[in-house]
Every structure is written in structure tokens, then in C-alpha cells.
Design a protein around this motif. Sequence first.
Motif, short mmCIF file in Angstrom:
data_model
loop_
_atom_site.label_atom_id
_atom_site.label_comp_id
_atom_site.label_asym_id
_atom_site.label_seq_id
_atom_site.Cartn_x
_atom_site.Cartn_y
_atom_site.Cartn_z
N GLY A 202 -15.84 -11.65 -13.75
CA GLY A 202 -15.74 -11.06 -15.07
C GLY A 202 -15.46 -12.06 -16.18
N CYS A 203 -15.88 -13.30 -15.99
CA CYS A 203 -15.66 -14.35 -16.98
C CYS A 203 -16.94 -14.60 -17.76
CB CYS A 203 -15.20 -15.64 -16.30
SG CYS A 203 -13.58 -15.51 -15.50
N ARG A 204 -16.81 -14.78 -19.07
CA ARG A 204 -17.97 -15.01 -19.91
C ARG A 204 -18.39 -16.48 -19.96
NH1 ARG A 204 -17.53 -12.17 -25.63
NH2 ARG A 204 -19.62 -13.09 -25.68
N SER A 205 -17.51 -17.36 -19.54
CA SER A 205 -17.83 -18.79 -19.59
C SER A 205 -17.05 -19.53 -18.52
CB SER A 205 -17.49 -19.38 -20.96
OG SER A 205 -16.08 -19.43 -21.13
N ARG A 206 -17.47 -20.74 -18.25
CA ARG A 206 -16.74 -21.58 -17.29
C ARG A 206 -15.36 -21.92 -17.82
NH1 ARG A 206 -21.13 -25.27 -14.25
NH2 ARG A 206 -22.88 -23.83 -14.35
N ALA A 207 -15.26 -22.07 -19.14
CA ALA A 207 -13.96 -22.37 -19.72
C ALA A 207 -12.98 -21.22 -19.50
CB ALA A 207 -14.11 -22.67 -21.21
#
Length: 219
Positions: A202-207
Motif C-alpha cells: 500500500g505504498c505509493r513510492s519507494r521512499a
Amino acid sequence: MSALRLLLADDDPVFTTAMADLLGAREDVDLVGVVADGAAALEVLEESEVDVALLDVDMPVLDGIATARRITGSRRHPRVVMLTAFEQPDSLGRALGAGASGFLTKDMPVDRLVSLLHEVVLGATVMGPRPATLLADRCRDLDPLGGRDPGFTSTVEALPGRYREVFDLLTRAASNRMIARELNLSEGTARVYASKVLQLTGCRSRAELALRALGSHLG
């Protein structure tokens, strides 16, 4: 190494003039555009191919965080890196949540800046020294129990073996090329695995993934 197609968005004319002169003189950078607000940045992206959009946090019309969210929410988009004087530390978390792949400061030498932007194109997440220190401090200050994210932790622990290996590499800011080399995969397969890990967690980016992993003591 091919030239990095770069868009710079910042409303400080003194800074952008100096930066444009420095970047424009480099053979490894193709400065596609220099604009003063987020709305203008979106217009450039509609008309030009860009590898990295370098955005200031505070801009008129549409600020850097809102611009980053609009860019990363599109189907095909360039990497987004925030470039700021870092006078508002709370913008770090908001930028990562908006899908930014990095957070750098304006006092960074241009050679180092460009080197990090090339890493971003390869899939890495990059942080300047002060943002990285702040992020580490915030993670250390988390309550041993309250700072954890049980749902995220259980999702990560349930990842199948290869996905968990990719997750562990992503938390160390590994690029697709590094993942491929480490796990003996093609770079295309590594990219697919990395995208799937972001989707499953559920993460939008690697950061954002790296931030949540640190907060849950998984990184």
C-alpha cells in the motif's frame, strides 16, 4: 550515460538563474524547462519528456507537495525529487507521502545533486544529509510499541520469499539494477517485483515504503 532530462520548478529567480547556468553547462543534463510554480511544471510535463522533476516545496499557484501528488498520480510520470532550503522539516513526511523519490537541499554541490538524480532514474530513493538525519531521529524517537504499524508489519511478514527479498533491498534504497544483480534477475523482472511490493504494502513510492519500514523497525 545518457543526458538526464530535467525539469526545475522554483519561484526564486536568483536561485533558478544560477542553477540553470550550472546545469545547462553540463553534458550529462538536458534542462528541459525552468518554471516558477507547480501549475507551469505540469504544463511542461504535458508537452515534454522528462526523467526527473525537481520541485521546490514552497511555490505559488500549486506548491511542490501538491504538484508531486499530481505528477505521481498520473499513469506515466517522471521521478519527483524535492529541492528545498529545508526550513520546514514537516514537509519531508508530506513529500514522501506524495510519492517523491527524494528530498535534497539547495546547499548541495551540483556534482553531487546530479549524481543523485541519475540514481533516482535507476529507481533509488535519495536523501540529503539533513533530511536523512531528521528521518533517522524521528524513527529513533518513535514509541517502541506505538510507533509501529501493525497492519504494515503483518503485510510484510506475509510477503512470499522473493517479494520479501525485494522488500529488504528496497528499504536499503536499492535501484532496479541493484536488485537484479543481487537476486540474479533481469532488470525488467526486478522492476515488476518492486512495483508489486509497493502495491502489496500500500505504498505509493519507494521512499514511503522505506519510511514505513523504518518506523516499524523492518528496515
